[in-house]
Design an enzyme around this catalytic site. Structure first.
Site, PDB file in Angstrom:
ATOM      1  N   PHE A 147     -12.039   7.428   1.614  1.00  0.00           N
ATOM      2  CA  PHE A 147     -10.712   8.055   1.610  1.00  0.00           C
ATOM      3  C   PHE A 147     -10.323   8.609   0.253  1.00  0.00           C
ATOM      4  O   PHE A 147     -11.036   8.465  -0.732  1.00  0.00           O
ATOM      5  CB  PHE A 147      -9.652   7.149   2.209  1.00  0.00           C
ATOM      6  CG  PHE A 147      -9.312   5.901   1.423  1.00  0.00           C
ATOM      7  CD1 PHE A 147      -9.746   5.662   0.121  1.00  0.00           C
ATOM      8  CD2 PHE A 147      -8.505   4.946   2.013  1.00  0.00           C
ATOM      9  CE1 PHE A 147      -9.414   4.517  -0.550  1.00  0.00           C
ATOM     10  CE2 PHE A 147      -8.161   3.787   1.343  1.00  0.00           C
ATOM     11  CZ  PHE A 147      -8.611   3.573   0.063  1.00  0.00           C
ATOM     12  N   GLU A 148      -9.174   9.278   0.245  1.00  0.00           N
ATOM     13  CA  GLU A 148      -8.666   9.914  -0.960  1.00  0.00           C
ATOM     14  C   GLU A 148      -9.660  10.921  -1.510  1.00  0.00           C
ATOM     15  O   GLU A 148      -9.805  11.085  -2.710  1.00  0.00           O
ATOM     16  CB  GLU A 148      -8.388   8.860  -2.039  1.00  0.00           C
ATOM     17  CG  GLU A 148      -7.560   7.713  -1.542  1.00  0.00           C
ATOM     18  CD  GLU A 148      -6.191   7.694  -2.180  1.00  0.00           C
ATOM     19  OE1 GLU A 148      -6.004   8.398  -3.186  1.00  0.00           O
ATOM     20  OE2 GLU A 148      -5.312   7.005  -1.659  1.00  0.00           O
ATOM     21  N   SER A 192       6.041   4.370   3.671  1.00  0.00           N
ATOM     22  CA  SER A 192       5.888   5.818   3.643  1.00  0.00           C
ATOM     23  C   SER A 192       4.422   6.174   3.642  1.00  0.00           C
ATOM     24  O   SER A 192       3.573   5.378   3.293  1.00  0.00           O
ATOM     25  CB  SER A 192       6.536   6.380   2.388  1.00  0.00           C
ATOM     26  OG  SER A 192       5.792   5.983   1.274  1.00  0.00           O
ATOM     27  N   SER A 243      10.734   1.029   2.464  1.00  0.00           N
ATOM     28  CA  SER A 243      10.845   1.258   3.885  1.00  0.00           C
ATOM     29  C   SER A 243       9.577   1.915   4.402  1.00  0.00           C
ATOM     30  O   SER A 243       9.536   2.426   5.480  1.00  0.00           O
ATOM     31  CB  SER A 243      12.076   2.078   4.221  1.00  0.00           C
ATOM     32  OG  SER A 243      12.596   2.679   3.094  1.00  0.00           O
ATOM     33  N   ILE A 264      -3.337   7.520   9.447  1.00  0.00           N
ATOM     34  CA  ILE A 264      -2.306   7.454   8.415  1.00  0.00           C
ATOM     35  C   ILE A 264      -2.065   5.987   8.070  1.00  0.00           C
ATOM     36  O   ILE A 264      -1.732   5.176   8.941  1.00  0.00           O
ATOM     37  CB  ILE A 264      -0.981   8.064   8.925  1.00  0.00           C
ATOM     38  CG1 ILE A 264      -1.221   9.477   9.406  1.00  0.00           C
ATOM     39  CG2 ILE A 264       0.074   8.028   7.845  1.00  0.00           C
ATOM     40  CD1 ILE A 264      -1.670  10.425   8.345  1.00  0.00           C
TER      41      ILE A 264
END
Lengths: 646, 242
Positions: free
Chosen positions: A453-454, A215, A213, A242
């Protein structure tokens, strides 16, 4: 990307998502110290060097006992190499961690997943639609691709890290946009629940999440306050960029909360992790961002307005959010290296295909040295990345908890190697590489974000260096202490004195990889040993020269980190090639050449860094660069007047 | 109407570049990617579809060969077959095996399992024999619907639309029968990861051809080259063929 030093509170979660880059890091570290907030990585090491509680390694002991000599030996190779020591337990032999059942299971999974990505998923379509095609998304969900590491009894596929890496490699080879959609979901979005969730939380959320779903993690500009009734926390705030922000139903949110610090008696802002459902109300999101690459992945701002979160949804401990964040990030990093090794495999195949068939000046272009060098470098970079990915996943599956430096190294290496390899692939393919039809330009655009990123590679380099310094520093401190009581510590001191005397005399200090490395690779093994020795000495020299202020010497830290990365890379390929030779693989001789060539060049790079760090002209260069940077910043741009005068 | 037997063959993957062995004794198979014969996949899909439409109760996947063929049976199980049978044949025997031996095995199994239908792929992409289905039907003395592009169960009969040289031919045959699948019969489903996991729990029975009363395949005798047609005739007369 210069950041206004304004309200962006210490970017703990810059590490978690695409970070507004850290050009103001030094200011912020200072600010961090005064604001008492916790900065990702840099402040960790800073605080550690300042003798406060270290969070990084599991072998790090609490603040009070940090002053004692390190009682628990870290098994991490990287940690030890900073001390000029070799701990081969996690790197030799190359880990082989799957039992027969796991291997067989994985072998059955690879073909259908590959087939799906070859025949059903259309990366070009996903890129131009700027979303994953609905039918593909459905099939991915049915296939179980969203819950690969969720335990089987909760509806997932229950893969180990190594098995996950192998599948993620396939995704990386075909479509990084899909890879990010899947990865943001399970490597970041709900990893927190998997790692530190209570049984109740796991049972409630994992089955849903396993069938996707959606996240993701959001953080830090968000504030949480306990409601008057004591049954809810109220969340306010938001975060930009995000992944899956527009799609996710469930979020892992990190929010600041003022809490009483027991030691100082003062109110301090601590971070807590929460599981937040969109259905709680007050969660909204912005439109999808238009990006350079990974267009198929949805990226959006997420806002929280008075969102009520039941207290049962706190993930981990109240105030322990930083640890949760670190655990999530460290745990997911190996996935990147695995995915990118797949990406590289794919583009190398295209480059080779072109080089083997294209005729120019009367010969196939692969007969020319210029092309041969490119193909060789691409191959070596892929070999190293792949070796790192599976070494780390193997270590993790064997139960190691001490792999965060290696994981950070693998992320830096993989993202930069993939960029270089794809760039060279386009070069080899010439004009064709530039055309949309061949698909390589899309891969190039998709890859750019991986260095950002990360945890930007720049931050991660600081993390690697400072973490390494932290342990080396502790070792030095323990030596300093021992010196205060020489008779009582005669043995320890005698060993150290002998070691240093030998080093100064240019003799070997007894460090060796013999017995670990295959005899045919002994020369390369010796290069690695020499490099480790020099590296260890350099680390100590830097600590002695700068002390706590090493924190601010980013020019130094970068070079130390680069050397650490090269060193780990050398050892990783030595391990893999040794295994191939021992097992008599058909490709063993080829791998031997890959290994030897890599080691020769890596050794040279490390030695150059070591030399530079000792040289005064390099110090001058650093000073000059600082000055140049200051001048252009002050001028708002280029300073030197135009050669034409106007 | 209870049981369908589906034959699946492990072959070199269609996308692989075939290379001949240096000694010219055959094709390189070591380390080469193998997968289920595409026509067998279509056969499995059809059988599973029939089960989903409740025309049949159980689908049994069968493969003959060395240990590696269990991978192929597992794929069939992941696509929806209920259980598998591995008829073990290895080494030289496996290399010598051809449609005649296979059809003897299938015929024996069809009787043993009391199958109502035997569904096979029309041919294998490695040898392109296009014989096993027909031979199996002959051995069992069952009707056959080959090159099927559409299969409909109608009471005790099966309506089969066949792709033939001249176009399409529709026949109605009684069960039990043998069908062979052609390309356009259906599009095989992708095995999902959860189904692969479930498939691990399904059983694969193990047996040898001898258990089914089938002899080991005869070793293939070498042929002889002759210079002229007269020589050929003479030789054929000599060994009693004509």
């Amino acid at each position: 990307m210069l950041l206004g030093k304004v309200s962006l509170t210490p970017a703990l979660c810059t590490a978690l998502r695409i970070s507004p880059a850290f050009s103001g890091i030094q200011k912020q570290i200072g600010a961090a110290a005064t604001q008492n907030a916790r900065l990702y990585a840099s402040s960790q090491a800073a605080e550690a060097v300042l003798d406060k509680q270290a969070v990084g390694t599991t072998t790090a002991t609490k603040a009070a006992t940090a002053k004692k000599a390190q009682s628990v030996e870290s098994q991490s190779f990287a940690v030890n190499m900073f001390k000029g020591q070799i701990n081969p337990s996690q790197v030799f032999p190359f880990p082989s961690v799957m039992n027969e059942e796991q291997t067989q299971f994985l072998q059955e999974l690879v073909p259908p997943v590959s087939k799906f990505f070859e025949e059903v998923n259309d990366p070009a379509k996903n890129d131009s639609l700027e979303k994953v095609e609905d039918s593909t998304m459905e099939s991915l969900k049915e296939m179980g691709a969203f819950g690969l590491q969720v335990p089987q009894d909760l509806g997932g596929v229950g893969l180990t890290n190594t098995q996950y890496a192998r599948l993620v490699e396939i995704v990386g080879q075909h479509d990084l946009g899909v890879g990010i959609t899947l990865g943001a979901h399970q490597s970041i979005g709900f990893k927190g629940i998997l790692l530190v969730g209570s049984p109740a939380q796991k049972e409630k959320y994992l089955p849903k999440l396993a069938t996707a779903s959606g996240s993701d993690a959001a953080s830090i500009k968000t504030l949480a306050t306990l409601s008057p009734c004591g049954k809810h926390y109220i969340l306010n705030g938001g975060k930009i960029w995000i992944s899956n922000g527009g799609l996710a139903e469930i979020f892992t949110v990190f929010a600041k909360m003022p809490m009483m610090d027991e030691k100082t008696g003062q109110m301090k802002d601590k971070i807590t992790a929460f599981i937040v459902e969109r259905s709680f109300g007050g969660v909204t999101h912005g439109p999808p961002e238009k990006k350079m690459g990974i267009k198929a992945s949805n990226t959006a701002e997420v806002y929280f307005e008075n969102v009520p979160v039941p207290i049962e949804n706190v993930l981990g401990e109240v105030g322990g959010g930083f640890k949760v964040a670190m655990a999530i990030l460290n745990n997911g990093r190996f996935g990147m290296a695995a995915a990118l090794s797949g990406t590289m495999k794919g583009v190398i195949t295209q480059a080779v295909d072109h080089a083997a068939n294209r005729v120019q000046f009367g010969s196939k272009i692969h007969t020319y040295g210029a092309i041969q060098e490119k193909l060789a470098r691409m191959t070596m970079l892929q070999y190293v990345t792949e070796s790192m990915a599976y070494m780390i996943s193997g270590n993790m599956d064997s139960g190691s908890k001490d792999y965060h430096i290696e994981a950070a190294i693998s992320k830096i290496f993989a993202s930069e190697a993939a960029w270089e390899v794809t760039d060279e692939c386009i070069q080899v393919m010439g004009g064709m590489g530039f055309m949309k039809g061949s698909g390589v330009e899309r891969v190039m655009r998709d890859l750019r974000i991986f260095r950002i990123f990360e945890g930007t590679n720049d931050i991660l380099r600081l993390f690697v260096a400072l973490n390494g310094f932290q342990d080396a520093g502790k070792h030095l401190k323990s030596l300093q202490k021992a010196l205060k009581n020489p008779l009582g510590n005669a043995g320890l001191l005698a060993g150290e004195i002998t070691k240093r005397a030998k080093r100064t005399a240019g003799l070997s200090t007894g460090l060796t990889l013999q017995g670990s490395v295959h005899p045919e690779l002994s020369h390369s093994g010796n290069l690695a040993v020499k490099a480790i020795e020099h590296f260890g000495v350099t680390v100590e020299d830097m600590l002695l020269k700068y002390g706590k202020n090493i924190l601010h010497e980013q020019f130094v830290l970068k070079r130390v980190a680069d050397s650490a990365i090269d060193l780990y890379a050398m050892v990783v390929v030595l391990s893999r090639a040794s295994r191939s030779l021992s097992q008599g693989h058909a490709s063993a001789q080829h791998e031997k050449i890959l290994c030897e060539t890599w080691c020769i060049e890596a050794y040279d790079r490390i030695m150059k860094n070591v030399k530079d760090l000792k040289s005064s002209s390099t110090t001058q260069v650093f000073k000059n660069m600082k000055a140049i940077s200051a001048a252009v910043v002050e001028n708002g741009g280029i300073v030197a007047p135009h050669p034409l005068g106007f | 109407m209870s049981r369908v037997l589906v034959g699946v063959k492990r072959v070199i993957d269609y996308a692989v570049k075939i290379r001949v062995k240096p000694d010219h004794s055959g094709v390189v198979t070591d380390g080469v990617k193998h997968s289920m014969n595409p026509f067998c996949e279509i056969a499995v899909e059809e059988a599973v579809k029939l089960k989903e439409k409740k025309f049949i109760k159980e689908v049994v996947a069968v493969s003959c060969g060395p240990t590696q063929v269990t991978e192929t049976i597992r794929t069939a199980l992941a696509m929806g077959c209920d259980r598998g049978i591995h008829v073990e044949v290895s080494g030289k025997d496996y290399e010598a095996m051809g449609p005649l031996q296979i059809s003897k095995i299938f015929a024996a199994l069809a009787k043993k399992e009391e199958a109502s239908l035997v569904i096979l792929g029309k041919q294998a992409i490695d040898d392109d024999c296009n014989q096993t289905g027909q031979m199996t039907a002959a051995l069992l003395d069952w009707p056959q619907g080959t090159f099927a592009s559409e299969v409909t169960i109608d009471g005790e009969k099966v309506k089969v639309v066949r792709e033939i040289d001249g176009g399409l031919e529709t026949i109605k045959i009684s069960m039990p029968a043998v069908l062979t699948a052609d390309l356009r019969l259906n599009t095989p489903r992708y095995a999902t990861l959860p189904n692969i996991m479930k498939a691990k729990k399904k059983k694969i029975a193990n047996m040898k051809p001898a258990d089914l009363g089938v002899d080991e395949p005869p070793t293939r005798l070498a042929g002889v080259k002759v210079e002229t047609v007269d020589d050929l005739v003479a030789k054929l007369k000599a060994n009693g063929t004509i």
